[in-house]
Design an enzyme around this catalytic site. Structure first.
Site, PDB file in Angstrom:
ATOM      1  N   VAL A 277     -25.311 -31.125 -16.663  1.00  0.00           N
ATOM      2  CA  VAL A 277     -24.040 -31.279 -17.373  1.00  0.00           C
ATOM      3  C   VAL A 277     -23.139 -30.080 -17.082  1.00  0.00           C
ATOM      4  O   VAL A 277     -21.942 -30.245 -16.804  1.00  0.00           O
ATOM      5  CB  VAL A 277     -24.261 -31.466 -18.896  1.00  0.00           C
ATOM      6  CG1 VAL A 277     -22.949 -31.367 -19.665  1.00  0.00           C
ATOM      7  CG2 VAL A 277     -24.932 -32.813 -19.166  1.00  0.00           C
TER       8      VAL A 277
ATOM      9  N   VAL B 254     -21.696 -30.420 -13.535  1.00  0.00           N
ATOM     10  CA  VAL B 254     -20.666 -31.459 -13.425  1.00  0.00           C
ATOM     11  C   VAL B 254     -19.416 -31.091 -14.206  1.00  0.00           C
ATOM     12  O   VAL B 254     -18.290 -31.286 -13.727  1.00  0.00           O
ATOM     13  CB  VAL B 254     -21.227 -32.820 -13.899  1.00  0.00           C
ATOM     14  CG1 VAL B 254     -20.128 -33.848 -14.068  1.00  0.00           C
ATOM     15  CG2 VAL B 254     -22.287 -33.321 -12.926  1.00  0.00           C
ATOM     16  N   GLU B 255     -19.589 -30.565 -15.397  1.00  0.00           N
ATOM     17  CA  GLU B 255     -18.450 -30.298 -16.270  1.00  0.00           C
ATOM     18  C   GLU B 255     -17.622 -29.085 -15.842  1.00  0.00           C
ATOM     19  O   GLU B 255     -16.401 -29.119 -15.939  1.00  0.00           O
ATOM     20  CB  GLU B 255     -18.908 -30.125 -17.724  1.00  0.00           C
ATOM     21  CG  GLU B 255     -19.426 -31.393 -18.363  1.00  0.00           C
ATOM     22  CD  GLU B 255     -18.349 -32.433 -18.598  1.00  0.00           C
ATOM     23  OE1 GLU B 255     -17.165 -32.078 -18.730  1.00  0.00           O
ATOM     24  OE2 GLU B 255     -18.699 -33.622 -18.636  1.00  0.00           O
ATOM     25  N   SER B 256     -18.293 -28.010 -15.404  1.00  0.00           N
ATOM     26  CA  SER B 256     -17.547 -26.771 -15.133  1.00  0.00           C
ATOM     27  C   SER B 256     -17.880 -26.096 -13.809  1.00  0.00           C
ATOM     28  O   SER B 256     -17.249 -25.095 -13.471  1.00  0.00           O
ATOM     29  CB  SER B 256     -17.806 -25.761 -16.250  1.00  0.00           C
ATOM     30  OG  SER B 256     -19.140 -25.264 -16.159  1.00  0.00           O
TER      31      SER B 256
END
Length: 93
Positions: free
Chosen positions: A9, A12-14
């Site tokens: 996560v 993918v997110e940051s």
């Protein structure tokens, strides 16, 4: 929550950028919104440890509610979007 899932996560997110900020106002490693932080009683989302704690707690809540694919969709698009579309929302990301 499995550490490999949290790492995925974050990637993918940051892209592991602790100062990342989205156009929707999500910040930090796990791209947590201020509203989500308030939901879990946390404030400084720019602190990486706090950001990961809040993001992981939110992810755990979603995993308790949805199967994995829908929990991840809800993390990205919001619980309401998953409910409204009856599954993964038809958003490009």
């Amino acid at each position: 929550v499995d550490v490999a899932l949290v790492r995925a996560v974050v990637q993918v997110e940051s892209g592991y950028r602790p100062r990342a900020r989205s156009s929707k106002g999500a910040v930090g490693l796990m791209q947590v919104t201020p509203a989500t932080a308030r939901r879990y009683g946390r404030g400084n989302l720019h602190d990486p440890a706090t950001n990961v704690q809040v993001g992981t707690r939110h992810l755990r809540t979603l995993l308790d509610r949805f199967p994995l694919a829908l929990a991840l969709a809800a993390y990205n698009a919001g619980e309401a979007a998953v409910e409204r579309f009856g599954g993964v929302p038809p958003y490009p990301e």
